[in-house]
Design a protein around this motif. Structure first.
Motif, PDB file in Angstrom:
ATOM      1  N   ASP A   1      58.385 -34.149 -32.526  1.00 58.36           N
ATOM      2  CA  ASP A   1      57.330 -33.347 -33.150  1.00 58.36           C
ATOM      3  C   ASP A   1      57.545 -33.192 -34.653  1.00 58.36           C
ATOM      4  O   ASP A   1      57.401 -32.106 -35.222  1.00 58.36           O
ATOM      5  CB  ASP A   1      57.238 -31.965 -32.492  1.00 58.36           C
TER       6      ASP A   1
ATOM      7  N   GLU B   1      56.321 -33.465 -25.654  1.00 62.65           N
ATOM      8  CA  GLU B   1      56.473 -33.620 -27.093  1.00 62.65           C
ATOM      9  C   GLU B   1      56.074 -35.019 -27.558  1.00 62.65           C
ATOM     10  O   GLU B   1      55.953 -35.930 -26.744  1.00 62.65           O
ATOM     11  CB  GLU B   1      57.941 -33.354 -27.495  1.00 62.65           C
TER      12      GLU B   1
ATOM     13  N   GLN C   1      53.831 -30.659 -29.185  1.00 65.10           N
ATOM     14  CA  GLN C   1      54.295 -29.311 -28.955  1.00 65.10           C
ATOM     15  C   GLN C   1      54.775 -28.755 -30.279  1.00 65.10           C
ATOM     16  O   GLN C   1      55.602 -29.348 -30.950  1.00 65.10           O
ATOM     17  CB  GLN C   1      55.449 -29.318 -27.944  1.00 65.10           C
TER      18      GLN C   1
END
Length: 333
Positions: free
Chosen positions: A87, A102, A20
């Motif tokens: 991330d 994520e 993400q």
């Protein structure tokens, strides 16, 4: 006995998953925090991301605890030490929220999404350390576990020479709940100690005591038998402080030379052999401690029991299969 350690085994990222790239940041999640003033995390790109959408996801500490990384408190320490990256951004706040989409790393390991809660019984032999690494190079319980076990944490710990029941789980939240003194789960031990047991000593233990500045809640001790210079007792407590049994008994002149934990709450050692690991069936786990498990992590009651491979302990009997001993079963009369 309240400290626990996790395996530290890594898990590959889910196939097809994509990091993400928005909403996440390394800024503290407070209403007055400005992204422009966020510190640039060392070792990563100098980008600053937007404040996360607080309407989605759950706090990273809770998420990682459910994933079996560690307890929330231990995860918070990891974040403070800069060991948690989402991330590509190093986190600075345990209140940061994630959705599970994520890419989350703890140290060098990518963390897989939380799985349904599982629980195992393990018969710890004497001579093993209850941590995943020992600076002195001594062998640990994690060196003995089957490699097919997932990332797990221990529920409390047992000292080097203490034997018996140690619970393992892939759910850090459950582990913490089982350890909390407020839940008053009884731990029962078979104790061999040098010295003579008297009614006065048993009464002193039952009244509670303070030893070297540490307060111990009342301890129930039952005299079983005498064997030469030693006495055997059955001891039950609810706190599980560090070396509690040994220190409390030493305070009444009973020197412990063998200590075996036979019960932890509703779970018992039974006939599980030294070094053996056996999973508690989901339906029995839910019946016994279901109220302590997050709804998001609860397994289906009729989920099939997975076979637990045997650990190859160098210090105990080479384990084989064992009958379930997590609940007391007596034949019907």
């Amino acid at each position: 006995m309240t400290e626990r350690r996790e395996t530290g085994r890594s898990h590959p990222a889910k196939p097809g998953s994509r990091p993400q790239k928005t909403r996440l940041g390394a800024v503290k999640n407070t209403p007055n925090t400005s992204p422009d003033k966020a510190r640039k995390p060392s070792g990563h790109s100098a980008r600053t991301l937007a404040e996360p959408d607080w309407s989605e996801g759950e706090r990273i500490a809770k998420y990682l605890a459910r994933a079996g990384v560690a307890s929330r408190r231990e995860v918070e320490r990891m974040i403070e030490a800069g060991d948690v990256v989402v991330d590509g951004v190093k986190l600075t706040s345990p209140a940061f929220k994630v959705t599970g989409r994520e890419t989350i790393k703890v140290g060098r390991n990518i963390v897989s999404a939380p799985e349904p809660t599982r629980l195992w019984r393990y018969h710890k032999p004497s001579g093993l350390i209850s941590t995943n690494h020992d600076p002195e190079g001594r062998r640990t319980i994690f060196d003995e576990f089957p490699k097919s076990l997932p990332r797990i944490v221990t529920v409390g710990r047992l000292d080097l020479t203490t034997e018996g029941l140690l619970l393992l789980t892939n759910d850090g939240e459950l582990a913490r709940a089982l350890e909390l003194p407020k839940n008053a789960l009884e731990r029962t031990y078979r104790v061999r100690a040098q010295g003579t047991v008297t009614d006065y000593k048993i009464a002193d233990l039952a009244a509670g005591m303070t030893v070297d500045g540490v307060d111990y809640a009342p301890i129930t001790a039952v005299f079983d038998r005498e064997n030469g210079a030693n006495s055997w007792l059955t001891v039950t407590l609810t706190e599980g402080k560090k070396r509690e049994v040994r220190r409390a008994l030493e305070a009444v002149n009973l020197m412990v030379n063998r200590l075996i934990r036979i019960n932890y709450g509703p779970f018992e050692l039974g006939d599980l052999r030294p070094g053996a690991v056996e999973e508690v069936p989901p339906e029995l786990m839910l019946e016994a401690v279901g109220t302590m498990i997050s709804e998001a992590n609860k397994p289906l009651p009729d989920a099939p029991k997975r076979a637990a491979p045997a650990a190859k302990s160098r210090l105990g009997t080479r384990p084989g299969s064992a009958r379930l001993g997590d609940r007391k079963r007596r034949p019907q009369k």
